[in-house]
Each structure stands twice: as structure tokens, then as C-alpha cells.
Design a protein around this motif. Structure first.
Motif, PDB file in Angstrom:
ATOM      1  N   TYR A  50      14.397  -3.126  -5.145  1.00 18.32           N
ATOM      2  CA  TYR A  50      15.061  -2.437  -5.943  1.00 18.32           C
ATOM      3  C   TYR A  50      16.969  -3.673  -5.175  1.00 18.32           C
ATOM      4  CZ  TYR A  50      18.262  -0.236  -9.505  1.00 18.32           C
ATOM      5  OH  TYR A  50      19.085  -1.099 -10.199  1.00 18.32           O
ATOM      6  N   HIS A  51      16.877  -4.005  -4.411  1.00 12.63           N
ATOM      7  CA  HIS A  51      17.738  -4.207  -3.891  1.00 12.63           C
ATOM      8  C   HIS A  51      17.500  -6.272  -3.927  1.00 12.63           C
ATOM      9  CE1 HIS A  51      20.499  -7.317  -1.718  1.00 12.63           C
ATOM     10  NE2 HIS A  51      21.276  -5.995  -1.988  1.00 12.63           N
ATOM     11  N   ARG A  52      16.739  -6.164  -3.836  1.00 13.04           N
ATOM     12  CA  ARG A  52      15.552  -7.786  -4.261  1.00 13.04           C
ATOM     13  C   ARG A  52      15.674  -7.793  -5.542  1.00 13.04           C
ATOM     14  NH1 ARG A  52      10.719  -7.183  -2.068  1.00 13.04           N
ATOM     15  NH2 ARG A  52      11.800  -7.033   0.165  1.00 13.04           N
ATOM     16  N   TYR A  53      15.579  -7.347  -6.670  1.00 10.07           N
ATOM     17  CA  TYR A  53      15.504  -7.053  -7.480  1.00 10.07           C
ATOM     18  C   TYR A  53      17.077  -7.363  -8.449  1.00 10.07           C
ATOM     19  CZ  TYR A  53      15.299  -5.290 -13.046  1.00 10.07           C
ATOM     20  OH  TYR A  53      15.203  -6.060 -14.174  1.00 10.07           O
ATOM     21  N   LEU A  54      17.879  -6.560  -8.302  1.00  5.74           N
ATOM     22  CA  LEU A  54      19.207  -6.264  -8.354  1.00  5.74           C
ATOM     23  C   LEU A  54      19.337  -8.412  -8.557  1.00  5.74           C
ATOM     24  CD1 LEU A  54      20.286  -2.970  -7.020  1.00  5.74           C
ATOM     25  CD2 LEU A  54      19.815  -4.264  -9.858  1.00  5.74           C
ATOM     26  N   GLY A  78      20.919 -11.028 -10.769  1.00 15.55           N
ATOM     27  CA  GLY A  78      22.078 -11.943 -10.226  1.00 15.55           C
ATOM     28  C   GLY A  78      23.573 -11.292  -9.991  1.00 15.55           C
ATOM     29  N   LEU A  79      23.472 -10.010  -9.591  1.00 14.19           N
ATOM     30  CA  LEU A  79      24.369  -8.838  -9.560  1.00 14.19           C
ATOM     31  C   LEU A  79      25.330  -9.417  -8.454  1.00 14.19           C
ATOM     32  CD1 LEU A  79      23.210  -6.747 -11.643  1.00 14.19           C
ATOM     33  CD2 LEU A  79      23.389  -5.076 -10.773  1.00 14.19           C
ATOM     34  N   THR A  80      26.314  -9.431  -8.145  1.00 11.44           N
ATOM     35  CA  THR A  80      26.857  -9.794  -6.532  1.00 11.44           C
ATOM     36  C   THR A  80      26.957  -8.251  -5.660  1.00 11.44           C
ATOM     37  OG1 THR A  80      29.337  -8.188  -7.511  1.00 11.44           O
ATOM     38  CG2 THR A  80      28.636 -10.441  -8.095  1.00 11.44           C
ATOM     39  N   GLU A  81      26.773  -8.650  -4.816  1.00 15.14           N
ATOM     40  CA  GLU A  81      26.790  -7.556  -3.491  1.00 15.14           C
ATOM     41  C   GLU A  81      27.388  -6.390  -3.840  1.00 15.14           C
ATOM     42  OE1 GLU A  81      24.582  -7.312  -1.679  1.00 15.14           O
ATOM     43  OE2 GLU A  81      23.444  -8.574  -1.646  1.00 15.14           O
ATOM     44  N   ALA A  91      25.426  -4.481  -6.898  1.00 18.28           N
ATOM     45  CA  ALA A  91      24.065  -3.822  -6.614  1.00 18.28           C
ATOM     46  C   ALA A  91      24.455  -3.029  -5.608  1.00 18.28           C
ATOM     47  CB  ALA A  91      23.504  -5.123  -5.344  1.00 18.28           C
ATOM     48  N   HIS A  92      25.732  -2.551  -4.569  1.00 20.20           N
ATOM     49  CA  HIS A  92      25.670  -1.835  -3.865  1.00 20.20           C
ATOM     50  C   HIS A  92      25.840  -0.486  -4.636  1.00 20.20           C
ATOM     51  CE1 HIS A  92      26.907   0.391  -0.438  1.00 20.20           C
ATOM     52  NE2 HIS A  92      27.881   1.202  -1.176  1.00 20.20           N
ATOM     53  N   PHE A  93      26.544  -0.149  -5.410  1.00 20.18           N
ATOM     54  CA  PHE A  93      26.675   0.927  -6.771  1.00 20.18           C
ATOM     55  C   PHE A  93      25.664   0.959  -7.301  1.00 20.18           C
ATOM     56  CE2 PHE A  93      27.092   2.165 -10.755  1.00 20.18           C
ATOM     57  CZ  PHE A  93      28.579   3.470 -10.435  1.00 20.18           C
ATOM     58  N   TYR A  94      24.967   0.252  -8.073  1.00 19.89           N
ATOM     59  CA  TYR A  94      23.466   0.510  -8.325  1.00 19.89           C
ATOM     60  C   TYR A  94      22.464   1.150  -7.417  1.00 19.89           C
ATOM     61  CZ  TYR A  94      24.689  -2.037 -12.443  1.00 19.89           C
ATOM     62  OH  TYR A  94      25.006  -2.393 -14.361  1.00 19.89           O
TER      63      TYR A  94
END
Length: 415
Positions: A129-133, A138-141, A144-147
Motif C-alpha cells: 500500500y505504501h508503494r501505491y501511495l 504521488g503522496l509525500t512521505e 503517506a504516513h497518515f494514510y
């Protein structure tokens, strides 16, 4: 191995001569001179650098005794190594974090630890999921951490031991989780959770883990924040800036940071992302690296330019990092995260004797001040790096004079 290095900071020749002695052992000692220089570049004092060299020699000898190579170290073996150090009564460098600089240095030379790949279902799912985000969305880290945190909470409620069970996932499960998670949150925080949930459910549909478009089951947030954008007064801005001591290294750096926040309304992440190449001194312009890969070129005001030049010329350590703002103590590198910027503001507010102000309130301050001076909403959006006019239009609510000019008179009742 503690006697391997002398009590004084050594040059390369002295280190190389000591390596040939019979006391120390292990293959890591071949890298001691380079590691010594690396620590110097990071701003470590002779005393602190020596301790890391001692640790390197100790680890090198332990690896030889255990008949393993550095690249074969695992998390459990590293913890075993430091457990031995603690049992021996070592007073410093007692945790795995102490190896951070050595691992980073050897990694530059191609000596990397084997990735610790977890086979736990939750960990595998979150990695994908992190790879997808980051790669597809194109989410920032930070985002992505919150998601990922929201996804982790949601997945932990799913049944399954050897694998996550998605069969039977329905709209009721989504609604129940969303309601429970958002019960004590503010409107803005709830909106963030809603966005994270919709993204997660689209990912599940994309991966074939569910055949339902459950993102449509996540309802929009009812209501809106009734408060106006809240800035601070010009007097408080002046107090914040005046609280910095420009004659001290940290005061000079923090003053430049605060000017960027107060003049441009930058986000904390935009200050951290600022690189030396982003400042065009000849054209008096600065490039802001905003959200979603956006790059905006803005004029560089004289006072901001002077503060940056003063910091870069007299305070900023001479290191290879291209980040404008660096830590002033070892390890010297770019500022880690937005928490550093909030700490700068927290210290300034304490010195100025005002309540804590976060970077977002300074964005409001910049926007409302520009609005009072007649700057159009379009231009305000350009300065703040807004992606849509709807975001900037929120500031129209504080333009009372402008609203009064377009407001229609209340109709009189004729009896």
C-alpha cells in the motif's frame, strides 16, 4: 578494542598504523580512516568521533568472533550485540541507533544490510500500500504516513491469522469503522480520515481484494468549520522576528526560517525541502517546492535575501548537503521533518511571550495581510501554492470591506 584508538583525534596515517597492530581484528577496520573522515564531515567533535570509532572496532572484533560478515547482520543479531555491551557495563552507545552513522557510511560503499522483510500479513499489505501511495498517487512521505496509520487501524479489525480476510467486507464495516475513528476528531481531521479511507478502498478494488466500489460508502463530512482563517497581528509577527538573536548561530538560522514563514507563508515541509540551487541570487528569485511536485518561482524580498545570505555566509556548515537549512550539531544534515520547524516557532513564541503559533497560522497571516493590501485572490493563491481557486476563496470571508461592497441590502417590509 577500547585501547585501539588514542585519546586524541587522529589523522589518517595514525589510524592506518594502528590498524596493523595485533590487538584489533576484523574486516571493518579497513574502513576506519574513511569512517573517521565521514564523522568529521558530519560535524562530530573529536571526542564523539572517537567513541564511534571505538564502537566500530568493538563490532569488528565481535563479527570476527561470531564468524559473520557485516552484511549478514539482522535486527536480532544487532540487538544481541548491544545486549552484550550493556551487560559489560558500557556507559554509552548502548542501543542499535548508535550504529546509524556506521551503517550509513558503509552503505555508501556498497556494504548494505540485508533488508528485513516481514512475512506478517499486515506488514506485507502495508508495504504494498505504501508503494501505491508514493509511486502511483504521488503522496509525500508525511501524507503517506497518515494514510498508512488509518489503513493499519482498519486492517487490524479484519479477521484472519495467516492472511487478512477481505471476503465479506461491506459498506456496514466501512461506516462502522469511519464513525468510530472520527467520533472525537475535528472537522478538518475527519476530512483527512475520509480521504484516507476512500484511497484505501480504491486500492482494495484495484488489487482485486474486493469486487465492490466501497469508496462510495464513505460519506462526506456533514458541516463545515464556521471559524474564519485566523492570522496573528503584525505586532506579534514583529515580536517573533525580534526574538531571534542574529549574533548566535541558531538565532541567525531561525531568523531566516521565520522570515520565510512570515513573508511567503511557506509550509514546514517547503522550508525543509529548500535547496541551495533553488535560490537565484542574480534574478532575486526563489523556487518553492510545494505539494504534488509543484515548483513556484517567486520574487525574493530584500530582507529575506539578506537573512539567507547572512546565514549561508557566516553560519551554515560547509558540508556536501544541498539543503539550505541544516542541523547545527552532529550529525550535520538537513532538518529531519516538519517537527523541527514547529520547534523553531515554539522557541520563538516563548521568547516573544505569545501563545504558540503553528506554520499554518502564519500562512493565514500572510494571506489576510495581502488581502487587506488589495492583492487579488488569484495572486494570493500563487504565493501560497494553492492547487485550486476554491482553497484561496476561503480567505474572501475575512475581506469584510469587499463583502460589504457586493452585499445586497436587506429588503424592507412594506406594511
Amino acid at each position: 578494542s577500547e585501547g585501539y584508538f588514542s585519546s586524541h583525534f587522529m589523522g589518517e596515517e595514525k589510524i592506518m598504523s594502528m590498524i596493523g597492530s595485533s590487538d584489533p581484528s576484523g574486516s571493518l577496520l579497513d574502513y576506519a580512516p574513511g569512517f573517521h573522515r565521514y564523522l568529521s564531515e558530519l560535524g562530530y567533535s573529536p571526542w564523539a568521533a572517537e567513541k564511534h570509532l571505538y564502537l566500530m572496532a568493538y563490532l569488528s572484533r565481535w563479527l570476527e568472533m561470531e564468524s559473520i560478515s557485516f552484511c549478514d547482520l539482522t535486527t536480532s543479531r544487532i540487538e544481541e550485540f548491544f545486549c552484550i555491551r550493556r551487560l559489560e557495563g558500557r556507559s554509552d552507545l548502548r542501543t542499535p541507533r548508535s550504529l546509524e552513522q556506521l551503517i550509513a557510511y558503509l552503505g555508501k560503499l556498497g556494504l548494505t544490510l540485508k533488508p528485513q522483510i516481514s512475512t506478517e500479513p499486515l506488514d506485507v499489505f502495508l508495504v504494498n500500500y505504501h508503494r501505491y501511495l508514493t509511486s502511483e498517487r504521488g503522496l509525500t512521505e508525511g501524507s503517506a504516513h497518515f494514510y498508512l496509520n488509518v489503513a493499519r487501524l482498519f486492517v487490524m479489525e479484519r479477521p484472519g491469522v495467516t492472511q487478512i480476510e477481505w471476503t465479506g467486507l461491506c459498506a456496514r464495516d466501512v461506516t462502522k469503522f469511519t464513525a468510530a475513528t472520527c467520533r472525537s476528531r475535528s472537522i478538518s481531521s475527519t476530512r483527512s480520515v475520509i480521504s484516507a479511507m476512500r484511497c484505501l478502498l480504491r486500492f482494495l478494488r484495484l488489487e482485486g481484494l474486493t469486487n465492490l466500489d466501497l469508496d462510495q460508502a464513505v460519506l462526506s463530512v456533514a458541516g463545515r468549520s464556521s471559524s474564519l482563517p485566523r492570522g496573528i497581528s503584525s505586532g506579534e509577527v514583529t515580536a517573533l522576528l525580534d526574538s531571534c538573536d542574529p549574533t548566535s548561530a541558531i538565532g541567525c538560522r531561525d531568523y531566516a526560517i521565520l522570515l520565510l514563514l512570515c513573508r511567503f507563508g511557506l509550509r514546514g515541509g517547503e522550508v525543509i525541502a529548500l535547496k541551495l540551487d533553488d535560490i537565484d541570487w542574480r534574478s532575486a528569485e526563489i523556487i518553492i517546492n510545494g505539494k504534488g511536485g509543484r515548483r513556484d518561482r517567486l520574487p525574493l524580498p530584500a530582507d529575506v535575501g539578506a537573512a539567507l545570505a547572512n546565514y549561508l555566509q557566516f553560519v551554515r556548515p560547509q558540508v556536501t548537503s544541498r539543503c539550505v537549512f541544516l542541523r547545527l550539531s552532529a550529525p550535520i544534515r538537513g532538518l529531519g521533518n516538519t517537527g523541527t520547524i514547529r520547534s523553531v516557532l515554539d522557541r520563538a513564541c516563548s521568547r516573544a511571550g505569545i501563545a504558540y503559533v503553528n506554520p499554518h497560522r502564519l500562512r493565514h497571516t500572510v494571506a489576510t495581510e495581502m488581502l487587506r493590501k488589495g492583492v487579488s485572490l488569484h495572486d494570493i493563491g500563487q504565493v501560497l501554492g494553492h492547487h485550486g481557486e476554491a482553497t484561496t476563496a476561503n480567505y474572501a470571508r475575512v475581506d469584510i470591506d469587499g463583502l460589504r461592497a457586493v452585499a445586497r441590502c436587506w429588503p424592507e417590509v412594506v406594511s
